[in-house]
Motif scaffolding. Sequence first.
Motif, short mmCIF file in Angstrom:
data_model
loop_
_atom_site.label_atom_id
_atom_site.label_comp_id
_atom_site.label_asym_id
_atom_site.label_seq_id
_atom_site.Cartn_x
_atom_site.Cartn_y
_atom_site.Cartn_z
N ALA A 83 0.83 -1.20 0.00
CA ALA A 83 0.00 0.00 0.00
C ALA A 83 0.87 1.26 0.00
O ALA A 83 0.58 2.21 -0.73
N ALA A 84 1.91 1.26 0.80
CA ALA A 84 2.81 2.42 0.84
C ALA A 84 3.45 2.66 -0.52
O ALA A 84 3.51 3.79 -1.02
N LYS A 85 3.92 1.59 -1.15
CA LYS A 85 4.55 1.72 -2.46
C LYS A 85 3.56 2.25 -3.49
O LYS A 85 3.88 3.15 -4.28
N ALA A 86 2.34 1.73 -3.48
CA ALA A 86 1.32 2.20 -4.42
C ALA A 86 1.00 3.67 -4.19
O ALA A 86 0.83 4.43 -5.15
N LEU A 87 0.91 4.10 -2.95
CA LEU A 87 0.60 5.49 -2.64
C LEU A 87 1.75 6.41 -3.07
O LEU A 87 1.51 7.49 -3.64
N ILE A 88 2.97 5.98 -2.85
CA ILE A 88 4.14 6.77 -3.26
C ILE A 88 4.19 6.89 -4.78
O ILE A 88 4.46 7.97 -5.32
N GLU A 89 3.91 5.80 -5.47
CA GLU A 89 3.91 5.84 -6.93
C GLU A 89 2.74 6.69 -7.45
O GLU A 89 2.88 7.38 -8.46
N LYS A 90 1.62 6.68 -6.75
CA LYS A 90 0.48 7.53 -7.10
C LYS A 90 0.87 9.01 -7.03
O LYS A 90 0.37 9.83 -7.81
N ALA A 91 1.80 9.33 -6.13
CA ALA A 91 2.28 10.70 -5.98
C ALA A 91 3.33 11.06 -7.04
O ALA A 91 3.75 12.21 -7.12
N GLY A 92 3.78 10.07 -7.82
CA GLY A 92 4.74 10.35 -8.86
C GLY A 92 6.19 10.10 -8.49
O GLY A 92 7.10 10.52 -9.20
N ALA A 93 6.42 9.41 -7.39
CA ALA A 93 7.78 9.08 -6.95
C ALA A 93 8.12 7.64 -7.34
O ALA A 93 7.24 6.86 -7.66
N THR A 94 9.39 7.32 -7.25
CA THR A 94 9.87 5.97 -7.53
C THR A 94 10.46 5.38 -6.25
O THR A 94 11.30 6.02 -5.60
N VAL A 95 10.05 4.18 -5.90
CA VAL A 95 10.60 3.49 -4.73
C VAL A 95 11.88 2.79 -5.18
O VAL A 95 11.85 1.93 -6.05
N VAL A 96 13.01 3.16 -4.57
CA VAL A 96 14.31 2.58 -4.93
C VAL A 96 14.85 1.67 -3.84
O VAL A 96 15.90 1.04 -4.02
N GLY A 97 14.15 1.57 -2.72
CA GLY A 97 14.57 0.68 -1.64
C GLY A 97 13.45 0.50 -0.63
O GLY A 97 12.59 1.37 -0.47
N GLN A 98 13.46 -0.68 0.03
CA GLN A 98 12.49 -1.00 1.07
C GLN A 98 13.26 -1.70 2.18
O GLN A 98 13.93 -2.70 1.91
N MET A 99 13.15 -1.19 3.40
CA MET A 99 13.91 -1.79 4.49
C MET A 99 13.19 -1.68 5.82
O MET A 99 12.33 -0.83 6.00
#
Length: 180
Positions: A139-155
Amino acid sequence: MKTYELKVGPLTRHLPILPISEDLAIASFVLLGDAELTDYAAQALAKRLPAEFDYFVTLESKGIPLAQELSRVTNHPQFVVLRKSMKDYMMAPLTIPVKAITTSAPQQLVLDGADADRLVAKKVVIVDDVISSGGSLRAAKALIEKAGATVVGQMAILAEGDAVDRPDIAFLAELPLFPL
């Protein structure tokens, strides 16, 4: 009460084992208030960060101290918090539903519109205390991408259950699930 002995680097914590359903229990990990573990985890996770990123994004509330400390040790002066409810001060918030292993009721993640604007075309690293079923992370990744950002790491500090086998996350220690 039964406990689980958690080791994260040189630190040891004894976590209470608590049922979350009829057939499953977890070792309850609460980062809030544990400055020693937060500091150690931030130092250790900082070594595993992507070479280039703009912001840390975390989920309310237990990921906040980790994001704060990671921001400090990596010289990133701001981070973004995805909230679990809308606040009156938010302008044009973005929302997405989320289901997590530790919460029985449906929830949502909310990104303040001002933060969403700041994330446009940026590279972000999602940080949290524990990754388990992956529902919150998705959900966090989808919301961030909805804002137009790219997720480059998850930790996270801990990977729980099947999350330990995920190749797309970095973590410091494993946390088992306990069938009842």
